[in-house]
Scaffold this motif. Structure first.
Motif, PDB file in Angstrom:
ATOM      1  N   SER A  47      76.314 -83.867   6.554  1.00 33.06           N
ATOM      2  CA  SER A  47      75.967 -82.678   6.154  1.00 33.06           C
ATOM      3  C   SER A  47      77.340 -81.623   6.178  1.00 33.06           C
ATOM      4  N   ALA A  48      77.170 -80.765   5.493  1.00 30.17           N
ATOM      5  CA  ALA A  48      78.228 -79.791   5.412  1.00 30.17           C
ATOM      6  C   ALA A  48      77.870 -78.517   6.455  1.00 30.17           C
ATOM      7  N   LYS A  49      78.892 -78.054   7.087  1.00 36.63           N
ATOM      8  CA  LYS A  49      78.680 -76.970   7.833  1.00 36.63           C
ATOM      9  C   LYS A  49      79.696 -75.665   7.446  1.00 36.63           C
ATOM     10  N   SER A  65      82.872 -77.688   6.878  1.00 37.91           N
ATOM     11  CA  SER A  65      83.387 -78.898   7.712  1.00 37.91           C
ATOM     12  C   SER A  65      82.442 -79.883   7.699  1.00 37.91           C
ATOM     13  N   LEU A  66      83.039 -81.270   7.561  1.00 39.00           N
ATOM     14  CA  LEU A  66      82.007 -82.376   7.357  1.00 39.00           C
ATOM     15  C   LEU A  66      81.362 -82.552   8.677  1.00 39.00           C
ATOM     16  N   LYS A  92      94.225 -86.412  -0.084  1.00 38.80           N
ATOM     17  CA  LYS A  92      93.592 -86.114   1.460  1.00 38.80           C
ATOM     18  C   LYS A  92      93.346 -84.612   1.833  1.00 38.80           C
ATOM     19  N   LEU A  93      92.069 -84.238   2.241  1.00 41.54           N
ATOM     20  CA  LEU A  93      92.168 -82.728   2.573  1.00 41.54           C
ATOM     21  C   LEU A  93      91.567 -82.516   3.795  1.00 41.54           C
ATOM     22  N   ALA A  94      90.958 -83.399   4.643  1.00 41.00           N
ATOM     23  CA  ALA A  94      90.713 -82.981   6.011  1.00 41.00           C
ATOM     24  C   ALA A  94      90.452 -84.479   6.726  1.00 41.00           C
ATOM     25  N   GLU A  95      90.734 -84.544   7.897  1.00 43.93           N
ATOM     26  CA  GLU A  95      90.403 -85.891   8.696  1.00 43.93           C
ATOM     27  C   GLU A  95      89.980 -85.343  10.221  1.00 43.93           C
ATOM     28  N   HIS A  96      89.283 -86.347  11.019  1.00 37.70           N
ATOM     29  CA  HIS A  96      88.547 -86.071  12.300  1.00 37.70           C
ATOM     30  C   HIS A  96      88.431 -87.178  13.075  1.00 37.70           C
ATOM     31  N   ARG A  97      88.721 -87.360  14.372  1.00 33.74           N
ATOM     32  CA  ARG A  97      88.685 -88.464  15.154  1.00 33.74           C
ATOM     33  C   ARG A  97      87.572 -88.098  16.099  1.00 33.74           C
ATOM     34  N   ALA A 123      85.717 -78.360  13.048  1.00 40.62           N
ATOM     35  CA  ALA A 123      86.882 -78.235  13.757  1.00 40.62           C
ATOM     36  C   ALA A 123      88.168 -77.755  12.833  1.00 40.62           C
ATOM     37  N   ASP A 124      89.336 -78.424  12.874  1.00 38.80           N
ATOM     38  CA  ASP A 124      90.445 -78.037  11.999  1.00 38.80           C
ATOM     39  C   ASP A 124      90.422 -78.882  10.962  1.00 38.80           C
ATOM     40  N   ASP A 125      89.127 -79.121  10.340  1.00 41.84           N
ATOM     41  CA  ASP A 125      89.213 -79.979   9.166  1.00 41.84           C
ATOM     42  C   ASP A 125      88.434 -79.149   8.120  1.00 41.84           C
ATOM     43  N   LEU A 126      88.583 -77.911   7.849  1.00 41.85           N
ATOM     44  CA  LEU A 126      87.789 -77.112   6.795  1.00 41.85           C
ATOM     45  C   LEU A 126      88.455 -77.589   5.582  1.00 41.85           C
ATOM     46  N   ILE A 127      87.390 -77.520   4.472  1.00 42.79           N
ATOM     47  CA  ILE A 127      87.478 -77.717   3.118  1.00 42.79           C
ATOM     48  C   ILE A 127      87.065 -76.631   2.358  1.00 42.79           C
ATOM     49  N   ILE A 128      87.839 -76.105   1.339  1.00 38.68           N
ATOM     50  CA  ILE A 128      87.364 -75.056   0.440  1.00 38.68           C
ATOM     51  C   ILE A 128      87.038 -75.685  -0.880  1.00 38.68           C
TER      52      ILE A 128
END
Length: 693
Positions: A47-49, A65-66, A92-97, A123-128
């Motif tokens: 989902s998208a936040k 954010s994913l 690549k637009l965002a990544e998260h561990r 988190a710090d993985d925001l995508i516009i």
């Protein structure tokens, strides 16, 4: 018999173990994971936040954010992690561990162990921006820290327009398009100890999850202790994702149930109900994941004021726990129908209020296990043991369960791009629009200033009209109040006059009644006087004694009683002491009077031939009391008599002397005799002397 059951149980367990091993080998081959570890594609949810923040007093779009929920089963190494990389057009637009916070995996009875990785906050993985995005999923082995890409997903991320004010556009809200998942249906045979397919222990994204320990109302205990069957489905449902409205009037009597299942095996209906228990064909439907957004706009002129146009959009994943069981007898839910007893081709219809929501088709082997769908190998999916794709039919035109339906996205986005066999993709009817629509063509106000002036002028005119109407209403109300007040005054004056007239009449009536009552009372007095006179005459005629003699005898008896019983009376009643003191000196005189009056009464009774019973009692009491009071004086008088009369007096004195002992004996009873005399006098007064008074 017990031996055969034991052997059958061993054979069944062997078949289950063989099927489990086959599934493990086949499913772990789709990704390079550590041995014995399975990625559960049926569990996965994205989902998208949306994120926005104020800039210079205005809310600004920060993107999305994913969010995700991903589960691994089997011997997952401790401290394992996952990493997601989101890209678009190769950039690549965002990544998260995400590391597993508990370190070691949880115990999961029949499937070994499990780990769930959840991301529910930005988190710090925001995508516009929106569009099609690629998501690469990497697994980091907690034992070796080696990272392996295991999945390549494709997500269709979209946004909805948001406009609350006519002149300002709000930041959009982003969402993952789940229309491609509408045919993603999974059926799973849950073994004792597995827990619900999507348990509350796994966590939850955006909906209302249910606990793993689900209790039936049939005293069978917790499902975790037995084997049962679960189906997972995806639905586009804009509101009422709890299904409470859908369930109204369905007749369900068990909490958490939505409708019932109607089963057929090889064309023959199988009764899922239990003769002694409630609704054993009920479906326990639980919302596990959901994502929803709200489109708003003021495009159409009718929405330029008031509440803006609103259209919701929502997606949901439901877990359906069925009234079916399987496996050895000691692992079955006693009141459920066992798959082992009905091998063949199954048809399950989910029905609510007579409406078919979904129909499911699958085959059960002679070993009681659900067989994989014939095209399941064509899907690049990783599923847990005893979990398979299930053919699902959606009614023509959809059902009350569906808010929107479209087959536009199933080819590209089923299982988030992993794909679905072509045989399972067909049969999706169209219902409504896939996404919210604008309220109408955008109509811009021609001149904002003119509109404001027009509104102000209209407001001014409306206020003037309201003031004039209010003034007229006040004047009319004042006139009405004056008229009402005058009418009330006149009515009051008339009422006062009527009351005065009634009061005067009442005074006259009262005066007349008083005079009449007075005359009646005087007549009654005269009548009573006549009756008393008649009674006195009657008493005089009947008794032979004149009334005045009766009166004197009564008074003498009362006085003698006070003189004889004076000591006793003064002890008992202090108030009579003065009266007793006044009477006692006249004791001798009272004695002579009593004797004389008693003798006169006796002679007159004899003369008139009247019975002595009525008058004799007071006369006897009078003679006795007189002798006690005056016997000393009598002796003196008799002794003083001379001549011939002296002889008679001497005889009388001798007779009196002969009775002296008896009279002396009565001295000790003077008080008693006095009281008797007092009472006799009072009674004689009431009976004979009162008429004279």
């Amino acid at each position: 018999m017990g031996v055969f059951r034991f052997i059958a149980g061993i054979r069944h367990l062997g078949a289950v173990a063989a099927a489990t091993a086959a599934c493990l080998i086949a499913q772990t081959a789709v990704a390079d994971l550590p041995g014995g570890v399975i990625l559960d594609d049926a569990y996965t949810w994205f989902s998208a936040k949306s994120v926005e923040e104020p800039v210079d007093g205005k809310m600004t779009d920060r993107g999305w954010s994913l969010q995700y929920g991903i589960r691994f089963l089997g011997d997952v190494p401790a401290f394992s992690a996952v990493r997601t990389v989101v890209s678009k057009d190769g950039r690549k637009l965002a990544e998260h561990r995400k590391s597993y916070t508990q370190g070691h995996a949880n115990t999961f009875a029949s499937d070994g162990r499990w780990m769930v990785f959840k991301k529910t906050e930005p988190a710090d993985d925001l995508i516009i921006g929106d569009g099609e995005f690629d998501v690469d999923l990497y697994f980091i082995n907690g034992s070796t820290d080696e990272e392996t890409r295991i999945r390549e997903y494709t997500l269709d991320v979209r946004k909805v327009h948001r406009q609350h004010h006519l002149r300002f556009i709000n930041p959009p809200h982003y969402f993952v398009n789940h229309h491609g998942n509408v045919k993603d249906a999974i059926i799973s045979q849950r073994a004792a100890g597995d827990g619900n397919y999507m348990t509350s222990r796994d966590g939850f994204l955006g909906g209302s999850g249910g606990g793993a320990s689900v209790t039936r109302g049939d005293n069978t205990g917790f499902w975790e202790d037995r084997n049962w069957v679960t189906i997972l489905i995806n639905v586009t449902r804009d509101d009422d994702r709890s299904l409470s409205k859908l369930n109204q009037g369905s007749g369900s009597r068990l909490a958490g149930t939505v409708g019932r299942m109607i089963a057929k095996v090889d064309g023959e209906t199988i009764d899922l109900t239990h003769p002694e228990l409630r609704q054993q064909d009920a479906v326990f439907a639980t919302l596990k994941y959901s994502e929803s957004v709200m489109h708003t706009d003021r495009y159409a002129e009718e929405y330029h004021s008031g509440t803006e146009y609103r259209e919701p959009l929502g997606f949901a994943k439901y877990m359906l726990n069925l009234s079916l069981t399987w496996g050895p007898e000691d692992k079955r839910v006693p009141s459920f129908v066992a798959l082992d007893d009905h091998p063949g081709d199954w048809e399950l219809k989910w029905v609510v209020n007579g409406e078919v929501l979904r129909t499911f088709y699958f085959t059960v082997g002679k070993d009681g296990l659900i067989e994989p769908h014939e095209d399941e190998d064509d899907a690049d999916l990783s599923l847990p043991p005893r979990t398979h794709l299930v053919e699902m039919k959606i009614p023509d035109g959809g059902s009350s369960l569906d808010s929107r339906l479209t087959d536009e996205f199933v080819d590209d986005y089923a299982f988030y791009g992993l794909g679905l066999p072509r045989s399972l993709r067909s049969g999706i009817p169209d219902k409504g629009n896939p996404f919210p629509q604008f309220s109408g063509p955008k109509v811009e106000p021609a001149d904002p200033g003119a509109a404001d002036r027009e509104r102000r002028e209209a407001l001014k005119q409306r206020q003037a009209a309201e003031q004039a109407a209010a003034k007229a209403e006040r004047e009319a109300a004042a006139a009405e109040r004056a008229a009402n007040l005058q009418a009330e005054r006149e009515a009051y004056a008339a009422e006062e006059a009527r009351r005065a007239e009634e009061a005067a009449q009442r005074d006259k009536d009262i005066e007349r009644m008083v005079e009449e009552e007075k005359a009646r009372a005087m007549a009654e007095v005269e009548r009573l006087k006549g009756e008393y006179a008649d009674a006195a005459d009657e008493v005089s005629r009947n008794s032979g004694l004149p009334l005045w003699i009766r009166l004197l005898l009564s008074v003498a008896l009362i006085g003698a009683g006070l003189a004889l019983a004076g000591s006793w009376l003064t002890e008992k009643v202090a108030a009579v002491k003065p009266l007793v003191a006044a009477v006692q000196p006249m004791g001798t005189l009272l004695g002579w009077a009593l004797i004389a009056l008693a003798l006169v009464g006796v002679v007159m009774d004899l003369f008139y031939l009247q019975p002595l019973v009525a008058n004799g009692v007071p006369q006897i009491v009078a003679i006795v009391a007189g002798l006690m009071l005056a016997r000393g004086a009598i002796k003196e008088k008799l002794s003083a008599v001379e001549g011939d009369a002296g002889e008679q007096a001497a005889k009388a004195a001798a007779a009196l002397e002969a009775q002296e002992a008896r009279l002396a004996a009565l001295d000790g009873k003077a008080s008693t005799i006095g009281l008797v005399a007092l009472v006799a006098g009072l009674l004689h007064l009431v009976a004979g002397g009162s008429p004279l008074i």
